[in-house]
Design an enzyme around this catalytic site. Sequence first.
Site, PDB file in Angstrom:
ATOM      1  N   SER A  16     -14.794  84.107  68.254  1.00 28.54           N
ATOM      2  CA  SER A  16     -16.061  83.361  68.057  1.00 28.54           C
ATOM      3  C   SER A  16     -17.330  84.322  68.416  1.00 28.54           C
ATOM      4  O   SER A  16     -18.327  84.328  67.740  1.00 28.54           O
ATOM      5  CB  SER A  16     -16.339  82.038  68.945  1.00 28.54           C
ATOM      6  OG  SER A  16     -15.412  81.199  68.518  1.00 28.54           O
ATOM      7  N   GLY A  96     -13.412  80.080  58.344  1.00 29.28           N
ATOM      8  CA  GLY A  96     -14.185  78.866  58.326  1.00 29.28           C
ATOM      9  C   GLY A  96     -15.411  79.142  58.973  1.00 29.28           C
ATOM     10  O   GLY A  96     -16.749  78.874  58.623  1.00 29.28           O
ATOM     11  N   ARG A 124     -11.379  73.032  53.115  1.00 27.45           N
ATOM     12  CA  ARG A 124     -11.966  72.539  54.373  1.00 27.45           C
ATOM     13  C   ARG A 124     -13.320  71.849  54.047  1.00 27.45           C
ATOM     14  O   ARG A 124     -14.011  72.302  52.942  1.00 27.45           O
ATOM     15  CB  ARG A 124     -12.018  73.513  55.210  1.00 27.45           C
ATOM     16  CG  ARG A 124     -10.676  73.946  55.674  1.00 27.45           C
ATOM     17  CD  ARG A 124     -10.488  75.066  56.675  1.00 27.45           C
ATOM     18  NE  ARG A 124     -11.128  74.728  57.982  1.00 27.45           N
ATOM     19  CZ  ARG A 124     -11.171  75.545  59.031  1.00 27.45           C
ATOM     20  NH1 ARG A 124     -11.064  76.849  58.953  1.00 27.45           N
ATOM     21  NH2 ARG A 124     -11.689  75.230  60.381  1.00 27.45           N
ATOM     22  N   SER A 169     -19.510  70.213  66.720  1.00 22.31           N
ATOM     23  CA  SER A 169     -19.060  71.391  65.945  1.00 22.31           C
ATOM     24  C   SER A 169     -19.885  72.684  66.202  1.00 22.31           C
ATOM     25  O   SER A 169     -21.122  72.672  65.684  1.00 22.31           O
ATOM     26  CB  SER A 169     -19.059  71.461  64.408  1.00 22.31           C
ATOM     27  OG  SER A 169     -18.889  72.472  63.559  1.00 22.31           O
ATOM     28  N   GLN A 171     -19.469  75.454  64.887  1.00 19.38           N
ATOM     29  CA  GLN A 171     -19.929  76.214  63.747  1.00 19.38           C
ATOM     30  C   GLN A 171     -21.383  75.517  62.937  1.00 19.38           C
ATOM     31  O   GLN A 171     -22.171  76.309  62.783  1.00 19.38           O
ATOM     32  CB  GLN A 171     -18.842  76.196  62.761  1.00 19.38           C
ATOM     33  CG  GLN A 171     -17.671  76.993  63.254  1.00 19.38           C
ATOM     34  CD  GLN A 171     -16.563  76.781  62.260  1.00 19.38           C
ATOM     35  OE1 GLN A 171     -16.389  75.972  61.272  1.00 19.38           O
ATOM     36  NE2 GLN A 171     -15.296  77.583  62.555  1.00 19.38           N
ATOM     37  N   SER A 195     -20.076  71.659  72.342  1.00 16.89           N
ATOM     38  CA  SER A 195     -19.358  72.639  71.985  1.00 16.89           C
ATOM     39  C   SER A 195     -19.584  74.001  72.344  1.00 16.89           C
ATOM     40  O   SER A 195     -20.458  74.156  73.092  1.00 16.89           O
ATOM     41  CB  SER A 195     -19.398  72.702  70.636  1.00 16.89           C
ATOM     42  OG  SER A 195     -20.513  72.984  70.036  1.00 16.89           O
ATOM     43  N   ASP A 319      -9.210  74.116  69.809  1.00 17.35           N
ATOM     44  CA  ASP A 319      -8.427  75.399  69.090  1.00 17.35           C
ATOM     45  C   ASP A 319      -7.101  75.603  70.084  1.00 17.35           C
ATOM     46  O   ASP A 319      -6.265  76.042  69.430  1.00 17.35           O
ATOM     47  CB  ASP A 319      -9.012  76.755  69.265  1.00 17.35           C
ATOM     48  CG  ASP A 319     -10.184  76.582  68.266  1.00 17.35           C
ATOM     49  OD1 ASP A 319     -10.293  75.786  67.260  1.00 17.35           O
ATOM     50  OD2 ASP A 319     -11.006  77.643  68.088  1.00 17.35           O
ATOM     51  N   LYS A 346      -8.804  71.763  60.379  1.00 16.46           N
ATOM     52  CA  LYS A 346      -8.905  73.120  60.726  1.00 16.46           C
ATOM     53  C   LYS A 346      -8.039  73.926  59.572  1.00 16.46           C
ATOM     54  O   LYS A 346      -7.957  73.289  58.487  1.00 16.46           O
ATOM     55  CB  LYS A 346      -8.008  73.338  62.047  1.00 16.46           C
ATOM     56  CG  LYS A 346      -8.877  72.572  63.015  1.00 16.46           C
ATOM     57  CD  LYS A 346     -10.196  73.135  63.237  1.00 16.46           C
ATOM     58  CE  LYS A 346     -11.075  72.401  64.466  1.00 16.46           C
ATOM     59  NZ  LYS A 346     -12.219  73.023  64.459  1.00 16.46           N
ATOM     60  N   ARG A 350      -3.793  70.061  61.226  1.00 21.06           N
ATOM     61  CA  ARG A 350      -2.695  70.404  62.328  1.00 21.06           C
ATOM     62  C   ARG A 350      -2.137  69.249  63.183  1.00 21.06           C
ATOM     63  O   ARG A 350      -1.136  69.473  63.998  1.00 21.06           O
ATOM     64  CB  ARG A 350      -3.629  70.977  63.678  1.00 21.06           C
ATOM     65  CG  ARG A 350      -4.216  72.398  63.108  1.00 21.06           C
ATOM     66  CD  ARG A 350      -4.829  73.366  64.148  1.00 21.06           C
ATOM     67  NE  ARG A 350      -5.000  74.723  63.560  1.00 21.06           N
ATOM     68  CZ  ARG A 350      -6.199  75.474  64.020  1.00 21.06           C
ATOM     69  NH1 ARG A 350      -7.076  75.161  64.969  1.00 21.06           N
ATOM     70  NH2 ARG A 350      -6.035  76.720  63.501  1.00 21.06           N
TER      71      ARG A 350
END
Length: 434
Positions: A16, A96, A124, A169, A171, A195, A319, A346, A350
């Site tokens: 990250s 992603g 995704r 999120s 992201q 997050s 994660d 993801k 998952r």
Amino acid sequence: MGVFQGEVTALPPDKSISHRAALIGALSEGVTEITNFSAGYDNQSTLGVLRDAGISVVQEEVDGAYGCRIRKVVIRSTGLWSFAEPGKPLMCNNSGSTMRMVAGILAAQPFRSELVGDSSLMKRPMKRVADPLRLMGAGIELSPSGTAPVRISGTRDLRPIEYRLPVPSAQVKSLVAFAALHADGESRIIESIRSRDHTELMLGLDTIDQPDGGRVILIPGRKSVPARPFHIPADPSAACFLVALGLLGGGSEIMIRDVCLNPTRVEFIAVLTGAGAHIVLENRRVIGGEPIGDILVRSTPDLKPLVISDKAVIAGVIDELPMLSVLSAFATGAFEVHNAEELRTKESDRINAVVFNLERLGFDCEQYPDGFRVIKRRCRPTGPVSVECFDDHRIAMSFAVAASATGEAIELSQSEVVGVSFPDFFGIIDLLKS
Ligand code: S3P
């Protein structure tokens, strides 16, 4: 059962933080030097996309700590608008983070661009990317199913935004922050569940803590970002695999050096110590705004089953959930998670991937829309079992750890996929084997 002992000084640099260092370098005025940049495919995808969008990126190997060779990346940029119209679709491969965060930057550039990925990434959800960028004034087109290709008609005239994140999120938070740096006025992002906060820390953004545990992030518009050096600490999400290996392998003791211990990333350690795991954090210090330290783990035969449902905890271990679930299943025969529907979005679904493989390995499981439960191990397979990795590095590594630690005959359908975040995963496990 495997016994694993030793010291790990060459864990992959954090994925990250590596993405963000490269992207912030591309938005900064001047020369950004990043040391200990990740060799993982995902981070290399970000560098490739930046190069194809006109940014100067030079990568070399230099001497690092403990006598290791590390990657240094040098990025030269003239600031917020130094990107050039790419002559082709930008290939994000499996990443992603690359696709989503780069979209925030390209939305502010006065040209058209297109982001594509591999077959996993093309499935995704990208509506979460399109929604805030459209509100800010960019043109974003997705496929009818709300997935990539992401086609962007960027504009220099992005509007500031006050945006409440619909999903926890980092992201999405980061892509809105990157777009907002270009906007004509101050923007605010509101997250009710926290997050990972690397973008805020690395950009030095002001934040306001909310009484409900949430946070508001303030982004000044059109303020130039001065270039600064970054050094990337080791990835706690990679460390989690070695922690699980140490806990599961009888008589094991592993020391993992210089890991990022940012509280938004190490909730898995709190979850595991809460279940009785022998984990000690040592040598804690702060480097470049991020807390860093060493993780010492000893095998824990009497680990308690993990039950995880708190939404803030889920965000903190999102994660690590594949590894936590596989660890808990093999160590205790049981596991339970709820409020984790994000796991279905993801690199693979998952929830389905873990349950599918645990069932093959003789565990009784139940799946829910937002989680799953491992009830008990009904039987042990009599011969080798092939685990389906679903193009997902964390699924591959979770079951590889179980195989190494228990000695059970588990074969992976794909092993090269670990390179997405942890290229030397198998080499490090071999070195620790005693
Ligand atoms: C990441 C955020 C998380 C995480 C991903 C990396 C990041 O994704 O799962 O591996 O670097 O911001 P979401 O933002 O989709 O939760």
